[in-house]
Motif scaffolding. Structure first.
Motif, short mmCIF file in Angstrom:
data_model
loop_
_atom_site.label_atom_id
_atom_site.label_comp_id
_atom_site.label_asym_id
_atom_site.label_seq_id
_atom_site.Cartn_x
_atom_site.Cartn_y
_atom_site.Cartn_z
N THR A 17 0.83 -1.20 0.00
CA THR A 17 0.00 0.00 0.00
C THR A 17 0.87 1.25 0.00
OG1 THR A 17 -1.75 -1.17 1.17
CG2 THR A 17 -1.83 1.22 1.22
N ALA A 18 1.86 1.29 0.86
CA ALA A 18 2.76 2.45 0.93
C ALA A 18 3.52 2.62 -0.37
CB ALA A 18 3.72 2.29 2.10
N THR A 19 3.98 1.53 -0.96
CA THR A 19 4.73 1.60 -2.22
C THR A 19 3.83 2.14 -3.33
OG1 THR A 19 6.14 -0.22 -1.55
CG2 THR A 19 6.05 0.26 -3.90
N GLY A 20 2.59 1.72 -3.36
CA GLY A 20 1.65 2.22 -4.36
C GLY A 20 1.45 3.73 -4.26
N ILE A 21 1.31 4.21 -3.03
CA ILE A 21 1.14 5.65 -2.80
C ILE A 21 2.40 6.40 -3.23
CG2 ILE A 21 0.89 7.41 -1.01
CD1 ILE A 21 -0.93 5.32 0.46
N LEU A 22 3.56 5.88 -2.88
CA LEU A 22 4.82 6.52 -3.28
C LEU A 22 4.99 6.52 -4.80
CD1 LEU A 22 7.18 5.10 -0.53
CD2 LEU A 22 6.38 7.46 -0.76
N MET A 23 4.60 5.45 -5.47
CA MET A 23 4.72 5.40 -6.93
C MET A 23 3.80 6.42 -7.60
SD MET A 23 7.13 3.44 -7.77
CE MET A 23 6.83 3.53 -9.53
N ILE A 24 2.60 6.61 -7.07
CA ILE A 24 1.69 7.62 -7.62
C ILE A 24 2.31 9.01 -7.49
CG2 ILE A 24 -0.51 8.80 -7.24
CD1 ILE A 24 -1.64 5.99 -6.46
N ALA A 25 2.86 9.29 -6.32
CA ALA A 25 3.51 10.60 -6.11
C ALA A 25 4.71 10.75 -7.03
CB ALA A 25 3.91 10.76 -4.65
N ALA A 26 5.51 9.70 -7.19
CA ALA A 26 6.69 9.77 -8.05
C ALA A 26 6.29 9.97 -9.51
CB ALA A 26 7.52 8.50 -7.89
N GLU A 27 5.25 9.29 -9.96
CA GLU A 27 4.80 9.43 -11.34
C GLU A 27 4.25 10.84 -11.59
OE1 GLU A 27 2.19 6.10 -11.76
OE2 GLU A 27 3.85 4.72 -12.07
N ARG A 28 3.55 11.41 -10.63
CA ARG A 28 3.07 12.79 -10.77
C ARG A 28 4.24 13.76 -10.84
NH1 ARG A 28 -1.99 12.73 -6.52
NH2 ARG A 28 -3.35 11.47 -7.83
N TRP A 29 5.24 13.55 -9.99
CA TRP A 29 6.43 14.40 -10.01
C TRP A 29 7.14 14.27 -11.35
CZ3 TRP A 29 11.48 12.79 -10.65
CH2 TRP A 29 12.45 13.79 -10.53
N ALA A 30 7.29 13.04 -11.83
CA ALA A 30 7.97 12.81 -13.10
C ALA A 30 7.24 13.50 -14.24
CB ALA A 30 8.11 11.32 -13.36
#
Length: 50
Positions: A17-30
């Motif tokens: 769950t935490a990894t999914g949230i971090l990936m969403i944030a990383a993809e938005r930043w990217a």
């Protein structure tokens, strides 16, 4: 976190769950910065080009 959640299955579910949230944030930043993952076997996702 591993010490506070001794059950391996529970730990994996929490971490996923935490990894999914971090990936969403990383993809938005990217997307916002025009960054993309480098090509190669370790790049499992590539942010959309802006």
């Amino acid at each position: 976190m591993a010490r506070s959640v001794p059950d391996l299955l529970d730990y994996g579910q929490i971490k996923a769950t935490a990894t999914g949230i971090l990936m969403i944030a990383a993809e938005r930043w990217a997307a916002a910065t025009g960054r993309q993952s480098p090509p190669g076997p370790s790049a499992s996702r590539t942010a959309p080009a802006v």
